[in-house]
Write an enzyme that holds these catalytic residues in place. Sequence first.
Site, short mmCIF file in Angstrom:
data_model
loop_
_atom_site.label_atom_id
_atom_site.label_comp_id
_atom_site.label_asym_id
_atom_site.label_seq_id
_atom_site.Cartn_x
_atom_site.Cartn_y
_atom_site.Cartn_z
N HIS A 76 10.42 13.25 4.36
CA HIS A 76 9.71 13.94 5.45
C HIS A 76 9.77 13.16 6.76
O HIS A 76 8.93 13.34 7.63
CB HIS A 76 8.27 14.23 5.02
CG HIS A 76 8.21 15.05 3.77
ND1 HIS A 76 8.48 16.39 3.76
CD2 HIS A 76 8.00 14.69 2.48
CE1 HIS A 76 8.41 16.85 2.52
NE2 HIS A 76 8.11 15.83 1.72
N LYS B 287 -9.73 -15.13 9.78
CA LYS B 287 -10.06 -14.85 8.38
C LYS B 287 -11.16 -13.81 8.27
O LYS B 287 -11.15 -12.97 7.39
CB LYS B 287 -10.45 -16.15 7.68
CG LYS B 287 -10.79 -16.00 6.20
CD LYS B 287 -9.57 -15.60 5.39
CE LYS B 287 -9.87 -15.38 3.93
NZ LYS B 287 -8.83 -14.56 3.29
N LYS C 226 1.10 -7.71 3.84
CA LYS C 226 1.28 -9.16 3.65
C LYS C 226 2.50 -9.65 4.42
O LYS C 226 2.46 -10.68 5.07
CB LYS C 226 1.48 -9.52 2.17
CG LYS C 226 0.27 -9.49 1.27
CD LYS C 226 -0.70 -10.61 1.47
CE LYS C 226 -1.82 -10.17 2.37
NZ LYS C 226 -2.97 -9.58 1.74
O1 M6R Z 1 -13.32 -10.12 4.47
P1 M6R Z 1 -12.80 -8.72 4.27
O2 M6R Z 1 -12.26 -8.50 2.89
O3 M6R Z 1 -13.80 -7.66 4.64
O4 M6R Z 1 -11.58 -8.60 5.28
C1 M6R Z 1 -10.92 -7.38 5.46
C2 M6R Z 1 -9.59 -7.58 6.17
O5 M6R Z 1 -9.80 -8.14 7.43
C3 M6R Z 1 -8.65 -8.49 5.39
O6 M6R Z 1 -8.44 -8.03 4.09
C4 M6R Z 1 -7.29 -8.59 6.10
O7 M6R Z 1 -6.64 -7.35 6.08
C5 M6R Z 1 -6.45 -9.68 5.46
N1 M6R Z 1 -6.13 -10.68 6.44
C6 M6R Z 1 -5.17 -9.20 4.88
O8 M6R Z 1 -4.49 -10.22 4.22
#
Ligand code: M6R
Length: 623
Positions: free
Chosen positions: A519, A618, A500
């Site tokens: 490590h 997204k 995040k």
């Molecule tokens: O739509 P999805 O849950 O399959 O997306 C997976 C990842 O692209 C998504 O969780 C990404 O890591 C986010 N932007 C993290 O906040």
Amino acid sequence: KITASNGKKLQKKKEKIRMCGIIGIASNKFVSTNIINSLKKLEYRGYDSAGLATLDNNIIKEKKCSGRVDQLEKILFKSPASGNLGIGHVRWATHGIPNEVNAHPHSSEIVSVVHNGIIENSNELKIQLEKKGKKFKSQTDTEVITILLSDELKNKEPLDAVYDTLKKLKGSFALGIIFKNFNNIIIGARRGSPLAVGYSKNENYLGSDSYALKSMTNKISYLDDGDICVLTKDSVDFYDAKKNKVNKKVLILSDDKNVANKGDYKNFMSKEIFEQPITARNCINEYIDKSRDEINFYNFPIQPKSINKVVLIGCGTAYHSCLVAKYWFEEFTTLNVEADIASEFRYRNLKFNKDNLYLFVSQSGETADTSAALDLCKKNGVKTCSIVNVVESSIARNSDWVLPIHAGPEIGVASTKAFIGQMLLLYMLCLKIAALRNDIDSQDYQKKIKNLKKLPEILEECLRSEDKIQLVARDFLDSKGSMFLGRGCSFPIALEGALKLKELSYLHAEGYPAGEMKHGPLALIENGLPVIVISPNDKYFHKTISNMQEVIARGGKILLITDSNKNVISENVRFTINLPYIEKSLSPFFSTIPLQLLAYHVALLKKCDIDKPRNLAKSVTVE
Ligand code: M6R
């Protein structure tokens, strides 16, 4: 060009990968405003350039720009694009400059094309076309389609010309096309990348997903692979890969209120963080029978008692929820369990077993790697279950069993409420499987459900850590990087906290199992480096605190996140976030909240684009 060892010249493969958004509208009124509105919704798929083309009196009007849809809107304001028929596009590029020329649509005199996906043989086609004297304006693979199709149209009707063009293309794609000389039709084509059609009175639509169409209609159909559709304002005809006319099921979309409404919040991310108690409440209401303290899951694709192994698959934040669930499955059941990143899973030499339960986790349900991993499972004849937020998504539609998280639309690129929803479903699924297999004592099962019902109000309490987190956030502004440490279930939460922070504030952050520090990573600790230690009241507590002391001894500035009141905490801890405690196994839900708030506030102080961090999208619909 590079030369292979055998002397053969190889064209260095310039990938042009896109996971873009497509919209098409055929109407009895001007369409450009609705195209713009839909493109704004599609920006979650890409936002580095945008464009549209309308058709008015047999003239194609094309408007394009680099940057966001707002920019395109300004261009249209100065120079409107009239016409009752049009297509639009938002682009996300990893190769090639996201400039105006490369933005879609790609138009010739007679045709205009928007495209999502990759034309894998575009280099070869381009060389052949250039030999024939064709000129290319852009560096995209899409323009190959425009040029091929323009040629086919010299002596063919649009549908035949599209079929014959597609025969020459390799790769996976979705297309939207308008034609200068056929001013009432839009043709859509799907090979690999999803495409939907929406229906309304005097208006029909084409969209790369249902979300873009939702504000205009709740009636949609999905194209299957190889399908082509021909839309006018009054009709939609579908054809399969062999050009046979086919009928499609019309689906009625669920009604999501307040979809794209930030309310009083500064941005979608803060709204979505603060919505998490509601997300949890909705999800619990959906799956828990409160009067009997029972979890309701029906239609298991495999008899829980005969499951051999659980395999959890996802990407990014969704993968982190899989990792948390791995610890839960190990704790509550006698099952073997594995968690895998979808982009790795899909290429490994796996031994599929029909008694394994393959669980796919995805907010969007459109993530290309997760989807490909699911396809691989299907090809190998094993049972699949998906945990998704978007129920109309490809992953949901292709799975044997779907468990929606009911989080409502998540617009911020950084996943927050979906993560809580994913963990919640995985937790309930794990408990239910444990109960059905008699792996968990029934009293313990009931107690865990009772505690779970308190989750929404405890999440509310966790959100009150915001004031303190705002103070902590300042420490990150001048730091070189930061580390997030945890053990057990808190290790994936450390990974999620680091993800995040990276994603939102562009600061380097590492998530590590606290026990691994010696490590190697301990060498990174120097005076003032922010180190976030997640140490709930579980069996790892004392070990993690010892690791924390080792960091303090080397100058690390500690933010401790804990639900323990054990008095072993050093005075050298800079900040402590005290969280409520109700049950060991629920700590991942609570420690997630301050980490989301931390990433949010650091990004806010750095004036980053919270809802649309740079270089991301997204929904990651290419691998
Ligand atoms: O739509 P999805 O849950 O399959 O997306 C997976 C990842 O692209 C998504 O969780 C990404 O890591 C986010 N932007 C993290 O906040």
